[in-house]
Enzyme design. Structure first.
Site, PDB file in Angstrom:
ATOM      1  CB  ALA A 154     -35.221  15.451  38.029  1.00 41.98           C
ATOM      2  CE1 TYR A 155     -29.281  10.436  41.548  1.00 43.69           C
ATOM      3  CE2 TYR A 155     -29.988   8.442  40.414  1.00 43.69           C
ATOM      4  CZ  TYR A 155     -29.100   9.097  41.251  1.00 43.69           C
ATOM      5  OH  TYR A 155     -28.036   8.408  41.786  1.00 43.69           O
TER       6      TYR A 155
END
Length: 246
Positions: A154-155
């Site tokens: 996600a990052y």
């Protein structure tokens, strides 16, 4: 033409801690007046401003959620009122939450995207409208967009979006003499990086770097200072400040 006679002014989002703090300290040392932005820790931002002013520099505290266009417009207003304009935006504000893609809570995904993507878009949009000629926008990504460590899905997705925003905005600002670049740090000894990692994990990441250490916030600030100052022919780039991490 870039005005080299007037003191330059920078707004540093996320300027109250970690890499942001090192960037504020370095730019103030280089003669910039600095707006030190915070989202949740006003006391740390105020302490840093006091430190800068005690050393003979100029700085003001500004606050707000980077994803809130009204709050950030007010932050830009405050810096412009204090110092007469803004030349450089450094967008270090960001959050990192780790977890396998299969298991990640989608509320966490939304939080990451709100700060890292919408936040970058909001402040870049304001900077594109308001920076003075000869200015610079410096965004932040991560070297994990290339190393692809598990649990960073996600990052990394959010930071890949930041790189895309940077590359497009650099071309959209044709004719304004404003550069737009992204710094992509490697493992750097900040609370954001160290949180949740045991010593063995930290040591493995340090050993992966040919220079055999973690980066320091000051190492990243040096790259930012280059882009904010003399690097007028570097534009639309992602600079990997990571000690040679593959």
């Amino acid at each position: 033409m870039t005005d080299t006679t007037s003191p330059r002014v920078a707004l540093v989002t996320g300027g109250s801690g970690g890499i942001g703090r090192a960037v504020v300290e370095r730019l103030a040392k280089d003669g910039f007046a600095v707006g030190v932005h915070y989202a949740g820790n006003k006391a740390k931002a105020e302490e840093l401003v006091a430190q800068v002013t005690a050393a003979g520099g100029r700085a003001v505290v500004v606050g707000g959620d980077v994803a809130d266009e009204h709050a950030m417009a007010a932050a830009f207003d405050a810096v412009e009122t204090a110092f007469g304009g803004i030349d450089v935006l450094v967008n270090t504000a960001g959050i990192m939450r780790l977890g396998p893609i299969a298991d990640l809570d989608l509320d966490v995904l939304d939080q990451i995207y709100r700060t890292n993507i919408r936040g970058t878009f909001v402040v870049d949009q304001l900077a594109a409208r308001r920076l003075r000629t000869g200015g610079a926008i410096v965004n932040f990504s991560t070297s994990v967009t290339r190393t692809q460590f598990p649990s960073y899905g996600a990052y990394v997705a959010s930071k890949a979006a930041v790189e895309g925003i940077t590359l497009i905005l650099a071309r959209e600002l044709r004719g304004k003499d404003i550069t737009v670049n992204t710094v992509a740090p490697g493992p750097t000894a900040t609370p954001l990086f160290l949180d949740g990692k045991d010593q063995a994990a930290v040591d493995r990441l340090a050993d992966a770097v040919p220079l055999e250490r973690l980066g320091r916030p000051e190492d990243i600030a040096e790259t930012v200072a280059f882009l904010a100052g003399p690097a007028r022919w570097v534009n639309g780039q992602v600079l990997f400040s990571n000690g040679g991490l593959a």
